[in-house]
Every structure is written in structure tokens, then in C-alpha cells.
Scaffold this active site. Structure first.
Site, PDB file in Angstrom:
ATOM      1  N   GLU A 189      34.803  41.903  39.345  1.00  0.00           N
ATOM      2  CA  GLU A 189      35.151  40.623  39.962  1.00  0.00           C
ATOM      3  C   GLU A 189      36.456  40.166  39.330  1.00  0.00           C
ATOM      4  O   GLU A 189      36.509  39.818  38.151  1.00  0.00           O
ATOM      5  CB  GLU A 189      34.063  39.569  39.781  1.00  0.00           C
ATOM      6  CG  GLU A 189      34.431  38.274  40.500  1.00  0.00           C
ATOM      7  CD  GLU A 189      33.299  37.288  40.604  1.00  0.00           C
ATOM      8  OE1 GLU A 189      33.561  36.092  40.380  1.00  0.00           O
ATOM      9  OE2 GLU A 189      32.160  37.698  40.901  1.00  0.00           O
TER      10      GLU A 189
ATOM     11  N   GLU B 196      47.892  34.179  41.491  1.00  0.00           N
ATOM     12  CA  GLU B 196      46.874  33.320  40.893  1.00  0.00           C
ATOM     13  C   GLU B 196      47.507  32.419  39.829  1.00  0.00           C
ATOM     14  O   GLU B 196      48.138  32.904  38.893  1.00  0.00           O
ATOM     15  CB  GLU B 196      45.758  34.166  40.286  1.00  0.00           C
ATOM     16  CG  GLU B 196      44.586  33.333  39.803  1.00  0.00           C
ATOM     17  CD  GLU B 196      43.409  34.194  39.378  1.00  0.00           C
ATOM     18  OE1 GLU B 196      42.258  33.810  39.652  1.00  0.00           O
ATOM     19  OE2 GLU B 196      43.636  35.266  38.778  1.00  0.00           O
TER      20      GLU B 196
END
Length: 474
Positions: free
Chosen positions: A251, A379
Site C-alpha cells: 500500500e 503526493e
């Protein structure tokens, strides 16, 4: 984990086979409180010999653990969840010291982690660890067996919750674990592993930096790697797992979009978006990092978002915003803002480096943003809400889908057709009208956000290997 005088740094050790164990190496790292910039702990850098010891302990414990009846394993895990809940205040305080989240907010996440651990045991009770298929010549059994020792590498933004969420199904399935937490958050995880109170060797802890993580991923006796972290490191973990033909769940990062339709209440929606963008100082993999707002409601929405950002203060006991985890992370966040401004973005609030101690950064709202800016493509992982105006819901969806990330997405609309269209977004999680909504979260990240399904029974599929056994004439 020993207690300390608040004036002196705490010396941390590995926890292996139910005991605190010193590192085989003398090399250490220092943990800095991001609110005070003071060193609060010293911990081992970790080395391959430490990982060898931890994996050996986990391997030695695994046979007894997998042979423990499922109901007994689950009762031990549920008792661990009870202990986590009883120690929620302490664990939240340790998280506050190491990564900055206000303890009053952190307690909620620790209690939620305990509830999630209990939920994983309920999933185990309904999981088909054995299926029988009868035919004319015999019986076929499909057995789901544990993989062995799992290496679990967790991030710093939710130190307790990330560990608990990962290890629940892994342990319930009969595996044992070696946990390597982020070097930015060893305090709470050290206490957590002790609080779990599981049989010796079932849950082990190795502290350290990237070298310790690399040794764990590459260890020949680790059968399964569960990694949560950056895309760059995730690629390395995945390549090692692929080379060794080993199971891996990854993840990784997110750049989660929000699409705001013309038919919503702009003020109420802005309040919800502020929560999704600024909670945990924006340090959540599913934080709202790209906001696409229909032109018809853009002005009142943006005005309300700025007002909501003003309520996310920092630096006092009742603040909603803690500091960013360290100076490096704050520099990264501010660099995204500077890049956006240099390319034409407008700062409506925030966007500056506060004076004084602590790695604080204000809740920031940007407008006039576009895809030439880092804040809309990479991000950020900070309390930044960049708003881009779109002319239609369809344009918002198209821009939301145009990303190399695919972790989660949120849509606000009253139109059932638009809600249905949102389900087609390339993301593992899609929320309509409620960020983080819903109970069953079975998903697999898309694109660069990761690999491997998780949640519910999917987590047990990942933590077990199926074997088919056929017997004729019996």
C-alpha cells in the site's frame, strides 16, 4: 519499553521472543519530538543480525501458533484488542511525542484500531479455511494454510493503527510476524508490541532504518511481506519479492481527488473537505489532495473552505493541527507550495513557515492551480488544499482519473447518475458524499498506489496459500 525521566532520552531495544533485546550493532539513531525539536529517544539502527534473530524467533513460534485451534487464536487476539483499548491514552501520547498528532485526537484512532482488530477476528470466523467438495469418486478439500513468517513494515503517520490493521488477519490465519516500524515512529510501536501480550515469538519487533527493512524483506525465511510506505521504496520491496517468488501486499502513496458537483451545499461540502484535507495535518495516504469544484459553486465553496481552514489552528493544547513529522517533511510540503506559487497559484490562506520551535505548517488553501504544479501531481502529505475550478462534473471526473495514483477518491453529488459514474474512477476506494465512509473496505490500490487486495476475506486470501487435497474411495 522502559519509562524515562522526561529530561532524558529513552533508550529503545528490539522486542524478540517476548524479551527486550539489544542490537548486535552499536549504531544508533535519534528520535526528535517534532513539536519541541528535542531528542526524546535513542534506538538501534538495526542490522541483518537483528533481523536474523527476530525471524528465527518468529519461525520457532509459528508451528505452535498455527496448531493452536482457531478459536483459541482469535480469543488471544481479541484479548490483545482489549489491552490496546485500555492503553489507548498511553499509546496516543507516545504517538504525539514521536510524530506530532495531538493526543486527544490520537486516542480516537487507537480505539478504532482496537475495534478493527476485533473485526478481523470476526472475518476469520466466517472465512473458509477449509472447503469440502464431494463428487462421485471421492472428496476434494481446499485448505487455506498460513504462509509462515510475515515481515510487516509500517509507516509513521498512523503508527499503532497501521501495525494493528496489518497484523490482525496475518496472525489470525496462523502466521507469526516481525514488525519493522518507521524509524520516525518507534516509540508507540515498541509499547504496542508489548501491550499485545501474545505468546512469545508470535509478534516480534525490530527497530531501525532502511537497512533493517531491507534485511527483513530479503530474508530467506520471510514468506510474506506487508509494506505500507512510499512508491519508491514499494517498488524496491516488490522487486525483491518478485525475485524471490514471495507474496507481497504493497500500500503506497496517494494523490486522492475530490470532485464537487454543482448541486451540493457548498458550505457543508467545504467543511467536509477541510476535514479530509487537514486531519492529521494532511499526513494520511487518503487525504484529499486534489479538489475539483464545479464553477457554479466554486466561489461559495472556496470562501467556506478558507473559513474552515482557519479553525485548524496549531501550537496550543487544543489545536487540531499537530506539527509535521520532521523538518524534511515540512520542507517537502513547503516546496510544493512554493512551486505552485511560482507557476501562478494563489495562496488564500496559509502557505508560510511559522516562526518558533516545532515543524508546524498552517492549513493552506490554493487556487488557480493546474497540472503543471507538483501540488496537483505528486503526493504532498501535508495540510494543503489546492482547488481547481471545472466547468462540468464530467470534466471533474476526467481530471480526477488523470493521475498515476489510484488509492482513493471522493465525490460529492446529489445526482444518482453522477454517483454511478464516480464508481468508474480508477481507485481502490471510492466514497460518495462521505469521506472514509462505509464499513467493509475490501480494496486493491490501482496504478502506482500499490498492489494486492486487502480488507475482509481478501486479507485472509493474502495471508494464506490454498492447497487442494483429493481423496478417492474414502
Amino acid at each position: 519499553m522502559q519509562h524515562r525521566d522526561v529530561r532524558d532520552p529513552l533508550t529503545l531495544c528490539h522486542r524478540i521472543g517476548g524479551r527486550w533485546v539489544r542490537s548486535a550493532s552499536d549504531e544508533v539513531r535519534h528520535l526528535v519530538n517534532p513539536a519541541t525539536e528535542e531528542v526524546i529517544a535513542v534506538y538501534p539502527a538495526g542490522c541483518a543480525a537483528d533481523v536474523d534473530t527476530a525471524v528465527a524467533a518468529a519461525r520457532a513460534a509459528q508451528l505452535d501458533w498455527r496448531m493452536t485451534p482457531l478459536g483459541d487464536r482469535l480469543r488471544l487476539i481479541e484479548a490483545a484488542a482489549d489491552r490496546i483499548e485500555r492503553h489507548a491514552d498511553e499509546l496516543a501520547r507516545l504517538e504525539c511525542e514521536e510524530m506530532g498528532r495531538p493526543a486527544a485526537i490520537g486516542v480516537t484512532f487507537v480505539v478504532s484500531a482496537a475495534a478493527q482488530l476485533r473485526a478481523s477476528t470476526e472475518d476469520a470466523r466466517t472465512y473458509p479455511f477449509e472447503r469440502r467438495i464431494a463428487d462421485g469418486s471421492g472428496t476434494t478439500r481446499v485448505l487455506r494454510r498460513p504462509l509462515g513468517v510475515a515481515g510487516v513494515i509500517t509507516p509513521w503517520n498512523f503508527p499503532v493503527a497501521a501495525v494493528v490493521t496489518a497484523i490482525g488477519p496475518i496472525l489470525a490465519a496462523g502466521n507469526t510476524v516481525v514488525v519493522k516500524p518507521s524509524e520516525r515512529s518507534p516509540l508507540s510501536t515498541s509499547r504496542l508490541i508489548e501491550v499485545l501480550g501474545l505468546p512469545d515469538g508470535v509478534a516480534n519487533l525490530v527497530l531501525g532504518d532502511a537497512g533493517a527493512g531491507k534485511a527483513l524483506v530479503e530474508h530467506d525465511d520471510v514468506a510474506f511481506v506487508h509494506f505500507t510506505g512510499s512508491v519508491e521504496v514499494g517498488r524496491l520491496v516488490g522487486s525483491v519479492a518478485g525475485h524471490k517468488l514471495r507474496r507481497a501486499v504493497l500500500e503506497l502513496g496517494g494523490k486522492d481527488p475530490v470532485v464537487v458537483d454543482a448541486d451540493v451545499d457548498p458550505v457543508a461540502t467545504a467543511e467536509a473537505v477541510a476535514f479530509g484535507a487537514f486531519m492529521n495535518t494532511g499526513q494520511i495516504c487518503t487525504s484529499m489532495e486534489r479538489i475539483y469544484v464545479h464553477r457554479d459553486v466554486a466561489e461559495p465553496f472556496t470562501h467556506a473552505l478558507v473559513a474552515a481552514a482557519g479553525r485548524f489552528g496549531f501550537g496550543s493544547d487544543d489545536s487540531l493541527l499537530g506539527p509535521l513529522v520532521d523538518a524534511r517533511q515540512r520542507d517537502h510540503v513547503h516546496a510544493h507550495v512554493i512551486d505552485a506559487v511560482s507557476r501562478g497559484a494563489t495562496v488564500l490562506t496559509g502557505g508560510y513557515l511559522p516562526p518558533g520551535k516545532g515543524y508546524y505548517y498552517p492549513a493552506t488553501v490554493l487556487t488557480n492551480v493546474d497540472e503543471s504544479m507538483l501540488v496537483m501531481t505528486e503526493e504532498t502529505f501535508g495540510p494543503i488544499a489546492p482547488v481547481q475550478v471545472v466547468d462540468s462534473f464530467a470534466e471533474g471526473l476526467a481530471r480526477a482519473a488523470a493521475s498515476r495514483y489510484g488509492l482513493a477518491a471522493t465525490v460529492y453529488t446529489r445526482d444518482p447518475r453522477n454517483a454511478a459514474a464516480a464508481a468508474g474512477l480508477p481507485a481502490g476506494l471510492v466514497w460518495v458524499n462521505e469521506w472514509q465512509g462505509g464499513a467493509a473496505r475490501v480494496y486493491e490500490p490501482a496504478a502506482d498506489s500499490g498492489l494486492g487486495a486487502t480488507g475482509g476475506h481478501a486479507a485472509y486470501d493474502a495471508a494464506t496459500r490454498p492447497t487442494t487435497v483429493f481423496a478417492a474411495g474414502i
